[in-house]
Design an enzyme around this catalytic site. Structure first.
Site, PDB file in Angstrom:
ATOM      1  N   LYS A   1      10.861  -1.654   8.955  1.00 19.64           N
ATOM      2  CA  LYS A   1       9.877  -2.682   8.602  1.00 19.64           C
ATOM      3  C   LYS A   1       9.398  -2.493   7.163  1.00 19.64           C
ATOM      4  O   LYS A   1       9.338  -3.448   6.395  1.00 19.64           O
ATOM      5  CB  LYS A   1       8.665  -2.588   9.542  1.00 19.64           C
ATOM      6  CG  LYS A   1       7.463  -3.387   9.077  1.00 19.64           C
ATOM      7  CD  LYS A   1       6.285  -3.255   9.995  1.00 19.64           C
ATOM      8  CE  LYS A   1       5.213  -2.319   9.518  1.00 19.64           C
ATOM      9  NZ  LYS A   1       4.454  -2.724   8.323  1.00 19.64           N
ATOM     10  N   ASN A   2       9.074  -1.251   6.809  1.00 19.67           N
ATOM     11  CA  ASN A   2       8.488  -1.026   5.490  1.00 19.67           C
ATOM     12  C   ASN A   2       9.508  -1.095   4.364  1.00 19.67           C
ATOM     13  O   ASN A   2       9.155  -0.937   3.207  1.00 19.67           O
ATOM     14  CB  ASN A   2       7.730   0.310   5.465  1.00 19.67           C
ATOM     15  CG  ASN A   2       6.420   0.205   6.229  1.00 19.67           C
ATOM     16  OD1 ASN A   2       6.031  -0.889   6.654  1.00 19.67           O
ATOM     17  ND2 ASN A   2       5.751   1.316   6.420  1.00 19.67           N
TER      18      ASN A   2
ATOM     19  N   ARG B   1       0.389  -6.526   5.000  1.00 20.97           N
ATOM     20  CA  ARG B   1       0.139  -5.834   3.743  1.00 20.97           C
ATOM     21  C   ARG B   1       1.270  -6.062   2.741  1.00 20.97           C
ATOM     22  O   ARG B   1       1.055  -6.195   1.533  1.00 20.97           O
ATOM     23  CB  ARG B   1       0.004  -4.338   4.056  1.00 20.97           C
ATOM     24  CG  ARG B   1      -0.118  -3.441   2.865  1.00 20.97           C
ATOM     25  CD  ARG B   1      -1.478  -3.610   2.224  1.00 20.97           C
ATOM     26  NE  ARG B   1      -1.609  -2.789   1.028  1.00 20.97           N
ATOM     27  CZ  ARG B   1      -2.690  -2.777   0.266  1.00 20.97           C
ATOM     28  NH1 ARG B   1      -3.718  -3.531   0.563  1.00 20.97           N
ATOM     29  NH2 ARG B   1      -2.741  -2.025  -0.789  1.00 20.97           N
TER      30      ARG B   1
ATOM     31  N   ASP C   1      -2.699  -3.767   8.510  1.00 28.52           N
ATOM     32  CA  ASP C   1      -3.409  -2.895   9.437  1.00 28.52           C
ATOM     33  C   ASP C   1      -4.782  -2.484   8.918  1.00 28.52           C
ATOM     34  O   ASP C   1      -4.944  -2.199   7.736  1.00 28.52           O
ATOM     35  CB  ASP C   1      -2.591  -1.623   9.667  1.00 28.52           C
ATOM     36  CG  ASP C   1      -1.390  -1.888  10.548  1.00 28.52           C
ATOM     37  OD1 ASP C   1      -1.484  -2.779  11.408  1.00 28.52           O
ATOM     38  OD2 ASP C   1      -0.369  -1.207  10.375  1.00 28.52           O
TER      39      ASP C   1
ATOM     40  N   ASP D   1       1.681   7.344   8.916  1.00 29.40           N
ATOM     41  CA  ASP D   1       2.010   6.414   9.999  1.00 29.40           C
ATOM     42  C   ASP D   1       2.312   7.151  11.307  1.00 29.40           C
ATOM     43  O   ASP D   1       2.287   6.545  12.382  1.00 29.40           O
ATOM     44  CB  ASP D   1       3.232   5.563   9.623  1.00 29.40           C
ATOM     45  CG  ASP D   1       2.877   4.475   8.627  1.00 29.40           C
ATOM     46  OD1 ASP D   1       1.712   4.406   8.214  1.00 29.40           O
ATOM     47  OD2 ASP D   1       3.772   3.689   8.263  1.00 29.40           O
TER      48      ASP D   1
ATOM     49  N   VAL E   1      -4.418  10.400   3.828  1.00 32.33           N
ATOM     50  CA  VAL E   1      -4.028   9.141   3.183  1.00 32.33           C
ATOM     51  C   VAL E   1      -4.946   7.982   3.588  1.00 32.33           C
ATOM     52  O   VAL E   1      -5.485   7.286   2.720  1.00 32.33           O
ATOM     53  CB  VAL E   1      -2.541   8.810   3.470  1.00 32.33           C
ATOM     54  CG1 VAL E   1      -2.115   7.559   2.704  1.00 32.33           C
ATOM     55  CG2 VAL E   1      -1.637   9.994   3.090  1.00 32.33           C
TER      56      VAL E   1
HETATM   57  C1  UD1 Z   1       2.720   1.742   2.843  1.00 32.05           C
HETATM   58  C2  UD1 Z   1       3.117   1.409   4.255  1.00 32.05           C
HETATM   59  C3  UD1 Z   1       2.148   2.034   5.248  1.00 32.05           C
HETATM   60  C4  UD1 Z   1       2.007   3.504   5.004  1.00 32.05           C
HETATM   61  C5  UD1 Z   1       1.649   3.776   3.545  1.00 32.05           C
HETATM   62  C6  UD1 Z   1       1.595   5.246   3.189  1.00 32.05           C
HETATM   63  C7  UD1 Z   1       4.110  -0.768   3.980  1.00 32.05           C
HETATM   64  C8  UD1 Z   1       4.029  -2.220   4.294  1.00 32.05           C
HETATM   65  N1  UD1 Z   1       3.091  -0.042   4.428  1.00 32.05           N
HETATM   66  O1  UD1 Z   1       1.466   1.120   2.602  1.00 32.05           O
HETATM   67  O2  UD1 Z   1       2.663   1.802   6.566  1.00 32.05           O
HETATM   68  O3  UD1 Z   1       0.973   4.006   5.838  1.00 32.05           O
HETATM   69  O4  UD1 Z   1       2.626   3.157   2.682  1.00 32.05           O
HETATM   70  O5  UD1 Z   1       2.814   5.851   3.495  1.00 32.05           O
HETATM   71  O6  UD1 Z   1       5.070  -0.279   3.390  1.00 32.05           O
HETATM   72  N2  UD1 Z   1      -4.179   3.248  -3.025  1.00 32.05           N
HETATM   73  C9  UD1 Z   1      -5.131   3.056  -3.997  1.00 32.05           C
HETATM   74  N3  UD1 Z   1      -4.904   2.094  -4.952  1.00 32.05           N
HETATM   75  C10 UD1 Z   1      -3.776   1.341  -4.985  1.00 32.05           C
HETATM   76  C11 UD1 Z   1      -2.796   1.533  -3.979  1.00 32.05           C
HETATM   77  C12 UD1 Z   1      -3.021   2.502  -3.001  1.00 32.05           C
HETATM   78  O7  UD1 Z   1      -6.159   3.728  -4.008  1.00 32.05           O
HETATM   79  O8  UD1 Z   1      -3.622   0.505  -5.892  1.00 32.05           O
HETATM   80  C13 UD1 Z   1      -4.394   4.300  -1.992  1.00 32.05           C
HETATM   81  C14 UD1 Z   1      -4.517   3.726  -0.588  1.00 32.05           C
HETATM   82  O9  UD1 Z   1      -5.838   3.342  -0.313  1.00 32.05           O
HETATM   83  C15 UD1 Z   1      -4.057   4.908   0.248  1.00 32.05           C
HETATM   84  C16 UD1 Z   1      -3.000   5.563  -0.612  1.00 32.05           C
HETATM   85  O10 UD1 Z   1      -3.227   5.102  -1.940  1.00 32.05           O
HETATM   86  O11 UD1 Z   1      -5.111   5.822   0.446  1.00 32.05           O
HETATM   87  C17 UD1 Z   1      -1.561   5.260  -0.207  1.00 32.05           C
HETATM   88  O12 UD1 Z   1      -1.344   3.879  -0.196  1.00 32.05           O
HETATM   89  P1  UD1 Z   1       0.079   3.230  -0.431  1.00 32.05           P
HETATM   90  O13 UD1 Z   1       1.129   4.300  -0.518  1.00 32.05           O
HETATM   91  O14 UD1 Z   1      -0.031   2.267  -1.549  1.00 32.05           O
HETATM   92  O15 UD1 Z   1       0.306   2.448   0.910  1.00 32.05           O
HETATM   93  P2  UD1 Z   1       0.904   1.004   1.119  1.00 32.05           P
HETATM   94  O16 UD1 Z   1       2.026   0.787   0.170  1.00 32.05           O
HETATM   95  O17 UD1 Z   1      -0.194  -0.003   1.169  1.00 32.05           O
END
Ligand code: UD1
Length: 425
Positions: A23-24, A93, A117, A306, A328
């Protein structure tokens, strides 16, 4: 009336289960198709709700999207719209991943803020800062991320945290920028390597995929391609935990065990016998009650956030006490309140949880708050006496193709009850 699952406790899972595309990964690969005019074909796609939702997002900017079984064909027109405003944006997301390609291709994007989520604060500052370094302006206006540039140029970008989504958006924008971009402290998840591979097939010049330094030499144009999505390591790991929790014997195919090295090592420490089949899958056999193991979530190659609900669920029936640390997404521990309803002896303190294993959980009605928490509750229900009702199962349908069918084939007894709610339309 919405749907719920009746999970009958006491099953021991045995047999083989096949995992399809991640999915991701698939949702980001679909967004990457925006970078090239013409028809991009993506194979091994999972049949989950998020794929048609992402198709709607791409249609909202002018693409034609066809979903045919596990194949998704996206035709990107010469004239794309820079405004992604489908109502589907708020449901997942990954919709924010159209931002990078739209800015890369059109130098302009207005993208409705994404949903997904409820697992904690999910800001977009690193996505925006990365685009700014490439020469775009970026702001949040009326519920949308707005980004605009006269032209994009290569830049040195340091991420504060190896964010998966920010790495993907910057990578896709940089692929069509003038000059060379270096992204440091980039995410190293296998899904990043997958999108880098697909962009490479499209003509992008990217080095370092799978490491924390990505170097992108911008090109003038990308061409469509056909790409097979990597197997879903999170779904594969879900089956591994299910085998360990039910003292079962499950062979999982379609996923690369190298993507799950730490997970499988943790299960070995819990007493599982694990066999891996290079590039193809693995087998997990749990002869005795699992022993307690500690887990710490971190970006890849650390233990995936996850999978934290499964770590909690396994610990709740293991012998001994486990400490689980969430680094995270802070709100992921909400899942523990539901586990306590099922008789788990668990409590949290900040981003740590202490779980003392019990012999057996006790059935109760519980509510899924996100995809993985929902799947974790189903696995916990398999280890409870009686019938556990798991509600809000539309979350589970977003991430797991044929979840109930697969579990029942492995020897569980789970009934889907009721009619789909509005969220599952
Ligand atoms: C993706 C996955 C999600 C998984 C996550 C971490 C998808 C659709 N979702 O989410 O299932 O749990 O990776 O492996 O692929 N953050 C910031 N600022 C930003 C971006 C992120 O502070 O601009 C923080 C987030 O709040 C979080 C951390 O960075 O604490 C990791 O987020 P990120 O790796 O970006 O997760 P997603 O890509 O949203």
């Amino acid at each position: 009336m919405s749907e719920h699952f009746d999970v009958h406790g006491g099953a021991r899972l045995t047999g083989e289960v096949e995992v399809v595309g991640a999915k991701n990964s698939v949702l980001k690969l679909m967004a990457a198709a925006l970078l090239a005019e013409g028809t991009t074909t993506i194979t091994n796609c999972p049949r989950i709700l998020d794929v048609p939702l992402m198709a709607d997002v791409l249609r909202s900017v002018g693409c034609d999207v066809e979903i045919d079984d596990d194949v998704v064909r996206i035709t990107t027109p010469a004239e794309l719209s820079h405004e992604a405003s489908s109502s589907a944006m708020s449901k997942l997301r990954a919709s924010v991943c159209v931002l990078g390609p739209l800015v890369g291709k059109l130098k302009k994007a207005v993208v409705a803020l994404p949903g997904g989520d409820a697992i904690g604060s999910r800001p977009l500052d690193m996505h925006q800062n990365g685009l700014r370094k490439l020469g775009a302006t970026s702001s949040i206006e009326h519920g949308c991320v707005v980004a605009e540039a006269d032209g994009l140029h290569g830049a040195q970008i340091w991420l504060d945290f190896p964010s998966v989504g920010a790495t993907e958006n910057i990578l896709m924008a940089a692929a069509l920028a003038d000059g060379t971009t270096v992204i440091d402290n980039a995410a190293r998840e296998p899904e990043i390597a997958d999108i880098a591979a697909m962009l490479g097939e499209m003509g992008a010049k990217i080095e370092g995929a799978g490491t924390s330094t990505l170097t992108v030499e911008g090109v003038a144009e990308l061409k469509p391609t056909e790409h097979r999505v990597i197997g879903d390591r999170i779904v594969g790991a879900t089956w591994a935990f299910a085998a360990a929790m039910t003292r079962g014997d499950v062979t999982v195919t379609g996923v690369d065990p190298h993507h799950l090295e730490l997970v499988l090592e943790k299960l070995r420490l819990a007493g599982a016998e694990v066999t891996t089949y290079d590039g193809k899958g693995f087998r997990v056999r749990q002869p005795e009650r699992p022993e307690s193991v500690d887990f710490v979530t971190l970006p890849y190659p650390g233990f995936a956030t996850d999978l934290q609900p499964f770590a909690v669920a396994l610990s709740s029936v293991s012998e001994g006490t486990s400490m689980i640390t969430e680094n995270v997404y802070e709100a992921r521990f909400r899942f523990i309140e539901e586990m306590v309803r099922l008789g788990a002896d668990a409590r949290t303190d900040g981003h740590h949880a202490v779980v003392r294993g019990v012999e057996q959980l006790s059935s109760a009605p519980v509510w899924a708050s996100d995809i993985r928490a929902g799947a974790g509750l189903v696995l916990a229900g398999l280890c409870a006496d009686g019938i556990t009702e798991v509600w809000d199962v539309f979350h589970i349908d977003r991430g797991y193709p044929n979840f109930v069918e697969n579990l029942n084939r492995l020897g569980a007894r789970i009934d889907r009850v009721g009619t789909p709610g509005p969220e599952a339309d």
